[in-house]
Design a protein around this motif. Structure first.
Motif, mmCIF file in Angstrom:
data_model
loop_
_atom_site.group_PDB
_atom_site.id
_atom_site.type_symbol
_atom_site.label_atom_id
_atom_site.label_comp_id
_atom_site.label_asym_id
_atom_site.label_seq_id
_atom_site.Cartn_x
_atom_site.Cartn_y
_atom_site.Cartn_z
ATOM 1 N N VAL B 118 57.992 30.215 21.538
ATOM 2 C CA VAL B 118 59.191 29.858 22.298
ATOM 3 C C VAL B 118 58.849 28.822 23.376
ATOM 4 O O VAL B 118 57.985 29.047 24.214
ATOM 5 N N LEU B 119 59.556 27.695 23.316
ATOM 6 C CA LEU B 119 59.341 26.593 24.250
ATOM 7 C C LEU B 119 60.689 26.271 24.892
ATOM 8 O O LEU B 119 61.715 26.247 24.209
ATOM 9 N N SER B 120 60.709 25.999 26.200
ATOM 10 C CA SER B 120 61.990 25.679 26.840
ATOM 11 C C SER B 120 62.473 24.327 26.314
ATOM 12 O O SER B 120 61.653 23.455 26.006
ATOM 13 N N PRO B 121 63.789 24.121 26.210
ATOM 14 C CA PRO B 121 64.315 22.864 25.650
ATOM 15 C C PRO B 121 63.787 21.604 26.338
ATOM 16 O O PRO B 121 63.395 20.661 25.634
ATOM 17 N N GLY B 137 49.554 27.685 24.502
ATOM 18 C CA GLY B 137 50.074 29.036 24.718
ATOM 19 C C GLY B 137 49.922 29.401 26.186
ATOM 20 O O GLY B 137 49.051 28.866 26.889
ATOM 21 N N ARG B 138 50.776 30.319 26.630
ATOM 22 C CA ARG B 138 50.802 30.712 28.037
ATOM 23 C C ARG B 138 49.418 31.195 28.509
ATOM 24 O O ARG B 138 48.939 30.816 29.572
ATOM 25 N N LYS B 139 48.752 32.020 27.693
ATOM 26 C CA LYS B 139 47.460 32.576 28.115
ATOM 27 C C LYS B 139 46.390 31.490 28.189
ATOM 28 O O LYS B 139 45.531 31.516 29.069
ATOM 29 N N LEU B 140 46.469 30.551 27.231
ATOM 30 C CA LEU B 140 45.464 29.484 27.203
ATOM 31 C C LEU B 140 45.610 28.605 28.443
ATOM 32 O O LEU B 140 44.625 28.293 29.124
ATOM 33 N N TYR B 171 54.100 27.316 25.681
ATOM 34 C CA TYR B 171 54.978 28.226 24.925
ATOM 35 C C TYR B 171 54.644 29.675 25.239
ATOM 36 O O TYR B 171 53.549 30.012 25.666
ATOM 37 N N ARG B 172 55.662 30.507 25.013
ATOM 38 C CA ARG B 172 55.504 31.958 25.120
ATOM 39 C C ARG B 172 55.683 32.550 23.740
ATOM 40 O O ARG B 172 56.390 31.978 22.924
ATOM 41 N N GLY B 173 55.077 33.691 23.501
ATOM 42 C CA GLY B 173 55.328 34.396 22.244
ATOM 43 C C GLY B 173 56.664 35.086 22.337
ATOM 44 O O GLY B 173 57.056 35.536 23.414
ATOM 45 N N ARG B 174 57.373 35.167 21.218
ATOM 46 C CA ARG B 174 58.665 35.851 21.215
ATOM 47 C C ARG B 174 58.467 37.327 21.550
ATOM 48 O O ARG B 174 59.281 37.956 22.193
ATOM 49 N N ASP B 175 57.352 37.904 21.108
ATOM 50 C CA ASP B 175 57.002 39.261 21.541
ATOM 51 C C ASP B 175 55.495 39.295 21.746
ATOM 52 O O ASP B 175 54.799 38.305 21.532
ATOM 53 N N GLU B 176 54.995 40.468 22.160
ATOM 54 C CA GLU B 176 53.598 40.493 22.573
ATOM 55 C C GLU B 176 52.595 40.436 21.418
ATOM 56 O O GLU B 176 51.395 40.354 21.654
ATOM 57 N N THR B 177 53.088 40.453 20.179
ATOM 58 C CA THR B 177 52.132 40.328 19.071
ATOM 59 C C THR B 177 51.832 38.862 18.748
ATOM 60 O O THR B 177 51.011 38.567 17.887
ATOM 61 N N ILE B 178 52.522 37.937 19.433
ATOM 62 C CA ILE B 178 52.325 36.520 19.114
ATOM 63 C C ILE B 178 51.151 35.949 19.917
ATOM 64 O O ILE B 178 51.058 36.148 21.126
ATOM 65 N N ASP B 179 50.297 35.250 19.202
ATOM 66 C CA ASP B 179 49.122 34.641 19.815
ATOM 67 C C ASP B 179 49.555 33.573 20.827
ATOM 68 O O ASP B 179 50.230 32.609 20.476
ATOM 69 N N GLU B 180 49.134 33.735 22.064
ATOM 70 C CA GLU B 180 49.486 32.759 23.102
ATOM 71 C C GLU B 180 48.280 31.953 23.542
ATOM 72 O O GLU B 180 48.168 31.525 24.687
ATOM 73 N N THR B 181 47.357 31.712 22.618
ATOM 74 C CA THR B 181 46.157 30.948 22.978
ATOM 75 C C THR B 181 45.994 29.685 22.123
ATOM 76 O O THR B 181 44.911 29.128 22.051
ATOM 77 N N GLN B 182 47.080 29.273 21.462
ATOM 78 C CA GLN B 182 46.911 28.112 20.585
ATOM 79 C C GLN B 182 47.148 26.780 21.314
ATOM 80 O O GLN B 182 47.814 26.716 22.352
ATOM 81 N N PHE B 183 46.583 25.734 20.721
ATOM 82 C CA PHE B 183 46.655 24.381 21.248
ATOM 83 C C PHE B 183 47.219 23.536 20.114
ATOM 84 O O PHE B 183 46.603 23.436 19.058
ATOM 85 N N LEU B 184 48.422 22.968 20.297
ATOM 86 C CA LEU B 184 49.083 22.235 19.215
ATOM 87 C C LEU B 184 49.393 20.809 19.654
ATOM 88 O O LEU B 184 49.917 20.598 20.744
#
Ligand SMILES: Nc1ncnc2c1ncn2[C@@H]1O[C@H](COP(=O)(O)OP(=O)(O)O)[C@@H](O)[C@H]1O
Ligand SMILES: [Mg+2]
Lengths: 235, 385
Positions: B118-121, B137-140, B171-184
């Motif tokens: 999830v990314l803000s518009p 990702g938020r954590k990264l 970006y944020r994960g839609r829920d907590e199972t989504i990896d928030e450490t990616q770099f795109l």
């Protein structure tokens, strides 16, 4: 001579052996005798003569090999485990050498213990237990745990527990065996009074002549044989 | 209730023994919970993967690329809703130990295929507009204190050189199972650079990601894709994303199995310890139980007290262990977030903790209870004094 008293316990041809491996060790040989209602009987004999075994049989906590035991007209040798448990709860009060109180329960809770098997309410149970403790002069020790009391006091709690259900018969196995002289005398006096004032039938196993002296009748057990003479206490 | 009172007091009567046993259960439940969480973290990538997404890669090996021209052909296959593509970049941030997944993707379609990122518009707009932009990702972003507008340089490994990127979105994960450490970042940026420096490696993609219009179409679409490129220079292998990720994980499957076994061995060991405690306490109390039987209490009462005591001890340890699992998992995930981006104690793990405690209590009490019930009263009383 007083009029003949009704027999509350009638034991007929009672035998028991313990089995060690394939070996049968006979402990009681063809025992027959009666105990009159309101009796205070001392069962004496040397160690290992079978006193505890006989007491356990007539109190319904052990099984005979042959013979019958009538208590208050009920043949307890014919009862099932469950029936026997129920019968004990209603008819027998137990006093042991080592008091056998539940260590995690306070004095009053220990006395209440057998009342949990009755229909009494929580309040009635407490009232009965407190009354029983007053009868053994321990109202000031109600909330004490067994380990906080002397041997004599613990045995008095045990007596209160034994009488709280108002049983038909009281059985006591060496009740003074673990006590000092003074405490032993106290306990014996208490038992004497229960017998004399409340008419409780008491069977006491002991090998202490001083204890036996307090009983009305003494019977001797030797190597599993009972002496015939139901002698009036000679002591 | 009388039995309840006795069993509670019995459970804490010997404080040292009960305390040590409870401590043992606490540690066992904690270890069990953490091991289960590790396994869960391992599989969470698979769980998050959608069954209605397909991944197409080179049939020979994942390390060989596919031509970009395939995109148009795939798009025309019936049942295909969207096609995106990307490359594993494998760049290093300052130092090898700073490991995080970094990909280049076709950003417009990628966002559509992966709605769970999830990314803000406004950030999305900024990212799409900047060819050298990237999202993290938020954590990264938090780990390296990157702020929007920061320039981040990755050292290429598969694609040599130093690559500068500008952070355009977090970006944020839609829920907590989504990896928030990616770099795109943009596939175009990589591709245009390759066109200049190494033209033979341009116009190639590592994998296509395909969204199908309905999940039940996925198997047919996968077959159609592979059939389309049969006998071409680069044959394809198309799998659901779930299968694709499982393939990744299968390599480490043996380790997961080992961890799983260890987690159950921990429970078996503590079961033996508690059984020993219960055997000791019951042996000590054989006389007490004999008295209760003398007074007319049945075997059921005795069983209630022994099973109850075992249960009190097991549950006390279990709850302590459960509570401690949370801070322990947090500490764990902070130090190991590189390997386990998603490290959460699941409800299932807690239920398993509870189940384990119940089994421990039951099996620890069963033999002592049987013995206490069976022993004759006269026999039990003789053990006193
Ligand atoms: N459970 C048992 N198994 C085998 N022998 C026993 C058992 N209980 C008691 N005995 C034996 O039976 C005999 C009588 O024991 P007991 O009734 O306790 O005697 P007393 O109370 O007169 O000392 C003793 O020789 C004792 O060793
Ligand atoms: Mg004896």
């Amino acid at each position: 001579m007083a009029e003949p008293k009704r027999s509350i316990v009638e034991i007929r041809n009672l035998s028991k052996a313990y089995h060690r491996e394939s070996l049968a060790v006979p402990v009681l040989h063809d025992i027959t005798f009666d105990i009159a209602e309101g009796e205070f009987l001392a069962l004496m004999g040397p160690s290992g003569s079978g006193k505890t075994t006989l007491l356990n049989l007539l109190a319904g906590i052990d099984k005979a090999d042959s013979g019958t035991i009538l208590v208050g007209g009920v043949d307890i040798t014919a009862l099932s485990e469950t029936e026997l448990a129920h019968w004990r709860a209603n008819n027998v009060g137990f006093i042991f050498q080592f008091y056998n109180l539940i260590p995690v329960l306070r004095a009053v809770e220990n006395v209440e213990l057998p009342l949990h098997l009755t229909a009494l309410s929580r309040r009635e149970r407490r009232e009965h237990a407190e009354m029983a403790l007053r009868m053994v002069s321990l109202e000031h020790r109600m909330d004490h745990y067994p380990k906080e009391m002397s041997g004599g006091e613990q045995q008095r709690v045990a007596i209160a527990r034994a009488i709280v259900t108002d049983p038909t018969i009281l059985v006591a196995d060496e009740p003074t065996g673990d006590l000092d002289r003074v405490s032993a005398e106290e306990i014996l006096t208490m038992m004497e009074r229960l017998n004399a004032e409340m008419g409780k039938t008491i069977v006491m196993v002991t090998h202490d002549p001083r204890a036996a002296k307090r009983a009305k009748v003494v019977r001797l057990l030797d190597k599993g044989y009972l002496n015939d003479a139901p002698a009036q206490n000679p002591l | 209730m009388l039995q309840l009172k006795i069993l509670f007091r019995n459970a804490f009567h010997n404080k040292l023994r009960s305390g040590l046993t409870i401590l043992g259960i606490t540690v066992a439940v904690l270890a069990f919970g953490l091991l289960r969480t590790v396994i869960g973290a391992w599989y969470s990538g698979v769980e998050a993967a959608s069954a209605s997404r397909l991944v197409t890669r080179n049939a020979i090996s994942i390390i060989f690329p596919l031509p970009i021209a395939y995109a148009e052909k795939i798009r025309q296959i019936e049942g295909v809703k969207l096609v995106s593509w990307g490359n594993w970049f494998g760049g290093i941030y300052i130092d090898e130990k700073n490991f995080f997944p970094n990909f280049c993707v076709e950003p417009r379609t990628y966002m559509a295929v992966y709605p769970e990122f999830v990314l803000s518009p406004p950030e999305k707009k900024a990212f799409l507009a900047d060819r050298k932009g990237f999202v993290a990702g938020r954590k990264l972003a938090a780990r390296y204190h990157w702020k929007i507008g920061d320039t981040v340089t990755l050292r290429g490994t598969i694609f040599p050189g130093n690559w500068d990127f500008v952070l355009r979105g977090v970006y944020r994960g839609r829920d907590e199972t989504i990896d928030e450490t990616q770099f795109l970042f943009h596939w175009d940026y990589l591709n245009e650079t390759m066109k200049r420096v190494s033209p033979r490696r341009a116009d190639q993609v590592g994998f296509y990601m395909i969204a199908v219009s309905r999940p039940d179409l996925a198997p047919d679409v996968a077959l159609s894709v592979d059939r389309t490129f049969k006998n071409s220079l680069a044959e394809t292998l198309t799998e659901t994303e779930k299968a694709f990720n499982q393939g990744f994980i299968a390599m480490s499957g043996a380790i997961v199995t080992a961890i799983q076994m260890v987690s159950f061995v921990v429970i078996l060991i503590i079961m033996a310890v508690v059984a020993n405690t219960m055997a000791m306490t019951t042996r000590e109390r054989i006389g007490d139980y004999a008295i209760m039987k003398t007074l007319g209490f049945g075997g059921g009462s005795i069983a209630v007290m022994i099973f109850g005591e075992s249960l009190v001890i097991a549950l006390t340890g279990c709850f302590a262990g459960m509570i401690l699992t949370f801070p322990a998992a947090r500490a764990f995930s902070q130090t190991l977030s590189t390997y386990f981006p998603i490290f959460i104690v699941s409800a299932q793990t807690l239920w398993l903790d509870l189940l384990a405690a119940l089994l421990i209590a039951f099996f620890a009490a069963i033999i002592p209870a049987r013995r206490a019930i069976r022993v004759g009263i006269a026999e039990g009383l003789r053990r006193l004094g």
